[in-house]
Design an enzyme around this catalytic site. Structure first.
Site, PDB file in Angstrom:
ATOM      1  N   ASP A  16      45.392  36.077  71.001  1.00  0.00           N
ATOM      2  CA  ASP A  16      44.195  35.821  71.816  1.00  0.00           C
ATOM      3  C   ASP A  16      44.647  35.474  73.224  1.00  0.00           C
ATOM      4  O   ASP A  16      45.846  35.276  73.464  1.00  0.00           O
ATOM      5  CB  ASP A  16      43.349  34.693  71.194  1.00  0.00           C
ATOM      6  CG  ASP A  16      41.862  34.846  71.525  1.00  0.00           C
ATOM      7  OD1 ASP A  16      41.544  35.334  72.630  1.00  0.00           O
ATOM      8  OD2 ASP A  16      41.022  34.483  70.686  1.00  0.00           O
ATOM      9  N   ASN A 105      32.577  45.936  70.002  1.00  0.00           N
ATOM     10  CA  ASN A 105      31.390  46.737  70.303  1.00  0.00           C
ATOM     11  C   ASN A 105      31.236  47.061  71.782  1.00  0.00           C
ATOM     12  O   ASN A 105      31.751  46.320  72.623  1.00  0.00           O
ATOM     13  CB  ASN A 105      30.138  45.971  69.833  1.00  0.00           C
ATOM     14  CG  ASN A 105      29.812  46.272  68.394  1.00  0.00           C
ATOM     15  OD1 ASN A 105      29.887  47.416  67.947  1.00  0.00           O
ATOM     16  ND2 ASN A 105      29.433  45.242  67.650  1.00  0.00           N
ATOM     17  N   HIS A 160      27.285  53.401  65.385  1.00  0.00           N
ATOM     18  CA  HIS A 160      26.975  52.040  64.929  1.00  0.00           C
ATOM     19  C   HIS A 160      25.889  51.448  65.832  1.00  0.00           C
ATOM     20  O   HIS A 160      26.118  50.523  66.597  1.00  0.00           O
ATOM     21  CB  HIS A 160      28.254  51.200  64.986  1.00  0.00           C
ATOM     22  CG  HIS A 160      28.126  49.836  64.418  1.00  0.00           C
ATOM     23  ND1 HIS A 160      27.626  49.567  63.159  1.00  0.00           N
ATOM     24  CD2 HIS A 160      28.447  48.612  64.944  1.00  0.00           C
ATOM     25  CE1 HIS A 160      27.663  48.262  62.938  1.00  0.00           C
ATOM     26  NE2 HIS A 160      28.141  47.665  64.003  1.00  0.00           N
TER      27      HIS A 160
HETATM   28  N1  LIG Z   1      32.055  47.173  64.580  1.00  0.00           N
HETATM   29  C1  LIG Z   1      31.476  46.211  63.863  1.00  0.00           C
HETATM   30  O1  LIG Z   1      30.980  46.473  62.774  1.00  0.00           O
HETATM   31  C2  LIG Z   1      31.472  44.799  64.373  1.00  0.00           C
HETATM   32  C3  LIG Z   1      31.183  43.738  63.521  1.00  0.00           C
HETATM   33  C4  LIG Z   1      31.253  42.424  64.022  1.00  0.00           C
HETATM   34  C5  LIG Z   1      31.611  42.187  65.349  1.00  0.00           C
HETATM   35  N2  LIG Z   1      31.864  43.247  66.143  1.00  0.00           N
HETATM   36  C6  LIG Z   1      32.269  43.063  67.541  1.00  0.00           C
HETATM   37  O2  LIG Z   1      33.564  42.476  67.558  1.00  0.00           O
HETATM   38  C7  LIG Z   1      33.730  41.767  68.784  1.00  0.00           C
HETATM   39  C8  LIG Z   1      34.222  40.363  68.492  1.00  0.00           C
HETATM   40  O3  LIG Z   1      33.223  39.647  67.801  1.00  0.00           O
HETATM   41  P1  LIG Z   1      33.458  38.114  67.398  1.00  0.00           P
HETATM   42  O4  LIG Z   1      32.247  37.672  66.679  1.00  0.00           O
HETATM   43  O5  LIG Z   1      34.777  37.975  66.744  1.00  0.00           O
HETATM   44  O6  LIG Z   1      33.506  37.438  68.848  1.00  0.00           O
HETATM   45  P2  LIG Z   1      34.225  36.065  69.252  1.00  0.00           P
HETATM   46  O7  LIG Z   1      33.648  35.682  70.579  1.00  0.00           O
HETATM   47  O8  LIG Z   1      34.201  35.100  68.133  1.00  0.00           O
HETATM   48  O9  LIG Z   1      35.760  36.494  69.440  1.00  0.00           O
HETATM   49  C9  LIG Z   1      36.157  37.362  70.444  1.00  0.00           C
HETATM   50  C10 LIG Z   1      37.567  36.988  70.826  1.00  0.00           C
HETATM   51  O10 LIG Z   1      38.036  37.914  71.790  1.00  0.00           O
HETATM   52  C11 LIG Z   1      38.900  37.192  72.625  1.00  0.00           C
HETATM   53  N3  LIG Z   1      39.154  37.878  73.891  1.00  0.00           N
HETATM   54  C12 LIG Z   1      38.374  37.939  74.978  1.00  0.00           C
HETATM   55  N4  LIG Z   1      38.985  38.637  75.971  1.00  0.00           N
HETATM   56  C13 LIG Z   1      40.189  39.021  75.470  1.00  0.00           C
HETATM   57  C14 LIG Z   1      41.278  39.742  76.019  1.00  0.00           C
HETATM   58  N5  LIG Z   1      41.243  40.222  77.260  1.00  0.00           N
HETATM   59  N6  LIG Z   1      42.352  39.940  75.223  1.00  0.00           N
HETATM   60  C15 LIG Z   1      42.403  39.472  73.963  1.00  0.00           C
HETATM   61  N7  LIG Z   1      41.392  38.777  73.391  1.00  0.00           N
HETATM   62  C16 LIG Z   1      40.303  38.550  74.151  1.00  0.00           C
HETATM   63  C17 LIG Z   1      38.167  35.874  72.829  1.00  0.00           C
HETATM   64  O11 LIG Z   1      39.011  34.856  73.347  1.00  0.00           O
HETATM   65  C18 LIG Z   1      37.685  35.584  71.423  1.00  0.00           C
HETATM   66  O12 LIG Z   1      38.612  34.848  70.659  1.00  0.00           O
HETATM   67  C19 LIG Z   1      32.374  41.807  69.486  1.00  0.00           C
HETATM   68  O13 LIG Z   1      32.389  42.839  70.456  1.00  0.00           O
HETATM   69  C20 LIG Z   1      31.406  42.140  68.373  1.00  0.00           C
HETATM   70  O14 LIG Z   1      30.232  42.758  68.813  1.00  0.00           O
HETATM   71  C21 LIG Z   1      31.807  44.533  65.687  1.00  0.00           C
HETATM   72  O1  LIG Z   2      25.446  43.568  65.450  1.00  0.00           O
HETATM   73  C1  LIG Z   2      26.395  43.167  66.122  1.00  0.00           C
HETATM   74  O2  LIG Z   2      26.304  42.883  67.309  1.00  0.00           O
HETATM   75  C2  LIG Z   2      27.754  42.944  65.460  1.00  0.00           C
HETATM   76  C3  LIG Z   2      28.146  44.042  64.516  1.00  0.00           C
HETATM   77  O3  LIG Z   2      28.108  45.297  65.135  1.00  0.00           O
HETATM   78  C4  LIG Z   2      27.315  44.075  63.276  1.00  0.00           C
HETATM   79  O4  LIG Z   2      26.777  45.123  62.919  1.00  0.00           O
HETATM   80  O5  LIG Z   2      27.241  43.022  62.605  1.00  0.00           O
END
Ligand SMILES: NC(=O)c1ccc[n+]([C@@H]2O[C@H](COP(=O)([O-])OP(=O)(O)OC[C@H]3O[C@@H](n4cnc5c(N)ncnc54)[C@H](O)[C@@H]3O)[C@@H](O)[C@H]2O)c1
Ligand SMILES: O=C(O)C[C@H](O)C(=O)O
Length: 296
Positions: A16, A105, A160
């Site tokens: 991170d 995302n 998605h």
């Molecule tokens: N594709 C999917 O199905 C899906 C599902 C859930 C979440 N997501 C996505 O995943 C991402 C993360 O979600 P989350 O709930 O874990 O968020 P979160 O805020 O809990 O964690 C994100 C992390 O990214 C880190 N970060 C920020 N900038 C960074 C950088 N330059 N380099 C390295 N790390 C960095 C932050 O410090 C933080 O720890 C979001 O974009 C969310 O929408 C996608």
């Molecule tokens: O919906 C979101 O923003 C997070 C993730 O893509 C999800 O589907 O749970």
């Protein structure tokens, strides 16, 4: 990371950005200390230094902002593209032979950014959405029927976003086509709830987005690759003519094994299904048109 360790899929490094305290190291140590209780053997460490991922086999990218209630995933594109470029450049430098699964995302576009930035072959850059979307669909079907989730097999195609394409025709409960055991209005309600499944959790949480089910989905894909299982799983894959689309990352059924995406499986679609998929592709292309990476 905890789920990966519980399955002993490898040694794990959490990366991170630096902060004044050391939450990443703290989380890693806390998880490591669950090992003796749950009897898993895995090294788990936290770092803010990319050198520590030297020659990693597999990298899971979850870096980036989550959306807030009222936002769409696409609203994250500008801020997360910058993060994705930075993360991808570091992976290219320190883990040039790795396989990558992207979660951040808007994930179809972010997987494209990672592919372009690393220059890795398409089989090694993979996005996660369909395992999660299908899990949501299966959850709702099992609830509706009052049966075990073990016997439900749904099928979700496309980007998605809220116009993803749950394919009812290819969905079954205990081998019985869904359309034979659920009335059309109940199926439609489940399809709609699946499409908005991410938003439902975002609204409930108030802060952050879904966590456990996305993690479980990443772990299932990681396991397929690390153990060369040749699973048939939906992945966000780079298309070069499959389903009639090119130069786009999109959720499609794939074979996932030791070589990452080993192939994309093409299934016949009805005119209505293809129309729905076209709509989903349009949404992904709209987001991609904003990307600096696509303009370069
Ligand atoms: N594709 C999917 O199905 C899906 C599902 C859930 C979440 N997501 C996505 O995943 C991402 C993360 O979600 P989350 O709930 O874990 O968020 P979160 O805020 O809990 O964690 C994100 C992390 O990214 C880190 N970060 C920020 N900038 C960074 C950088 N330059 N380099 C390295 N790390 C960095 C932050 O410090 C933080 O720890 C979001 O974009 C969310 O929408 C996608
Ligand atoms: O919906 C979101 O923003 C997070 C993730 O893509 C999800 O589907 O749970």
């Amino acid at each position: 990371a905890l789920m990966l360790a519980q399955k002993e899929l490898g040694d794990i490094i959490l990366v991170d950005i630096p902060s004044q305290t050391n939450p990443t190291k703290g989380k890693a140590l806390d998880m490591l200390e669950a090992g003796p209780v749950q009897r898993f053997n895995a090294s788990i460490t936290g770092t803010s230094s990319y050198e520590d991922i030297q020659d990693a086999d597999l990298v899971l990218i979850t870096a980036g902002m989550p959306r807030k209630p009222g936002m769409s995933r696409d609203d994250l594109v500008a801020v997360n593209e910058k993060i994705m470029i930075e993360v991808s450049q570091n992976i290219k430098t320190y883990a040039p032979e790795s396989y990558i699964i992207v979660l951040s995302n808007p994930v179809d576009a972010m997987t494209f950014v990672c592919f372009k930035t690393t220059g890795f072959p398409k089989n090694r850059v993979i996005g996660q959405s369909g395992v999660l979307d299908t899990a949501r669909f299966n959850t709702f079907v099992a609830q509706e029927l009052g049966v075990s989730i073990e016997d439900i097999s749904g099928f979700v195609l496309g980007g998605h976003g809220d116009d993803m394409v749950p394919l009812v025709r290819y969905s079954y409960a205990g081998g019985i086509p869904l359309e034979k055991i659920l009335p059309p209005d109940r199926i439609e309600a489940i399809v709609e709830r699946t499409r908005k499944g991410g938003g439902e959790i975002v609204n409930l949480l108030g802060q952050g987005s879904a966590y456990y089910a996305p993690a479980a989905s990443m772990v299932e894909m990681a396991e397929a690759i690390l153990k060369d299982k040749k699973r048939i799983l939906p992945s966000i894959a780079y298309l070069e003519g499959e389903y009639g689309y090119s130069n786009i990352y999109l959720g499609v059924p794939t074979i996932l094994g030791g070589n990452g995406i080993e192939s994309v499986i093409e299934i016949p679609l009805t005119a209505d299904e293809k129309k729905a998929l076209d709509q989903s592709v349009k949404s992904v292309q709209n987001v991609m048109s904003i990307l600096e990476t696509a303009k370069a």
